[in-house]
Scaffold this motif. Structure first.
Motif, short mmCIF file in Angstrom:
data_model
loop_
_atom_site.label_atom_id
_atom_site.label_comp_id
_atom_site.label_asym_id
_atom_site.label_seq_id
_atom_site.Cartn_x
_atom_site.Cartn_y
_atom_site.Cartn_z
N ARG A 1 -43.86 -20.81 -42.83
CA ARG A 1 -42.75 -20.43 -41.86
C ARG A 1 -43.58 -19.67 -40.75
O ARG A 1 -43.37 -19.96 -39.63
CB ARG A 1 -41.61 -19.67 -42.15
N GLY A 2 -44.34 -18.74 -41.15
CA GLY A 2 -45.15 -18.05 -40.10
C GLY A 2 -46.11 -19.01 -39.28
O GLY A 2 -46.25 -18.74 -38.10
N GLU A 3 -46.87 -19.96 -39.68
CA GLU A 3 -47.71 -20.80 -39.06
C GLU A 3 -46.87 -21.68 -38.11
O GLU A 3 -47.15 -21.77 -36.83
CB GLU A 3 -48.48 -21.73 -39.87
N LEU A 4 -45.87 -22.11 -38.47
CA LEU A 4 -44.86 -23.19 -37.90
C LEU A 4 -44.06 -22.27 -36.42
O LEU A 4 -44.41 -22.69 -35.43
CB LEU A 4 -43.98 -23.53 -38.55
N LYS A 5 -43.85 -20.93 -36.88
CA LYS A 5 -43.40 -20.17 -35.94
C LYS A 5 -44.44 -19.97 -34.63
O LYS A 5 -44.04 -20.04 -33.68
CB LYS A 5 -42.78 -18.77 -36.45
N ASP A 6 -45.77 -19.82 -35.03
CA ASP A 6 -46.79 -19.57 -34.19
C ASP A 6 -47.12 -20.81 -33.46
O ASP A 6 -47.12 -20.76 -32.25
CB ASP A 6 -48.01 -19.09 -34.95
N LYS B 1 -44.97 -23.31 -32.67
CA LYS B 1 -43.60 -23.52 -31.83
C LYS B 1 -43.91 -22.52 -30.61
O LYS B 1 -43.81 -22.95 -29.49
CB LYS B 1 -42.41 -23.20 -32.50
N ALA B 2 -44.24 -21.33 -30.99
CA ALA B 2 -44.30 -20.29 -29.53
C ALA B 2 -45.53 -20.81 -28.72
O ALA B 2 -45.42 -20.89 -27.63
CB ALA B 2 -44.75 -18.89 -30.30
#
Length: 94
Positions: A24-29, A31-32
């Motif tokens: 989730r952290g990687e995907l959030k990064d 996406k940003a």
């Protein structure tokens, strides 16, 4: 004890939680990063060709994360199936 067989399921649950949180952290990064990339191209701060290449690289990364997730999911299902098969064999034998 860290490798106590009785705590195997607990360790497995904790590992799954950690893996999901990392993903989730990687995907959030990513996406940003993609949003910033789009904005930079749109505003003329970044050459569209460079933006395209970077987005392609990020897409490869996202696909690799998905493949990794599927592999882990398959491994977990195989372990659960083996455990169930073991229970069935013990029931038939007992």
């Amino acid at each position: 004890m860290a490798h106590d067989p009785a705590r195997r399921e607990e360790r497995r649950r904790n590992a799954r939680k950690a893996g999901r949180a990392r993903s989730r952290g990687e995907l959030k990064d990513v996406k940003a990063w993609l949003l910033k990339l789009a904005s930079d191209v749109e505003e003329g701060r970044l050459d569209p060709r460079v933006g395209s290449i970077v987005s392609q690289i990020l897409n490869v990364f996202l696909r690799s994360v998905e493949v990794e997730r599927k592999i882990k999911e398959t491994e977990e299902l195989e372990e659960r199936l083996e455990a169930l098969e073991g229970v069935l064999k013990r029931r038939k034998a007992g």
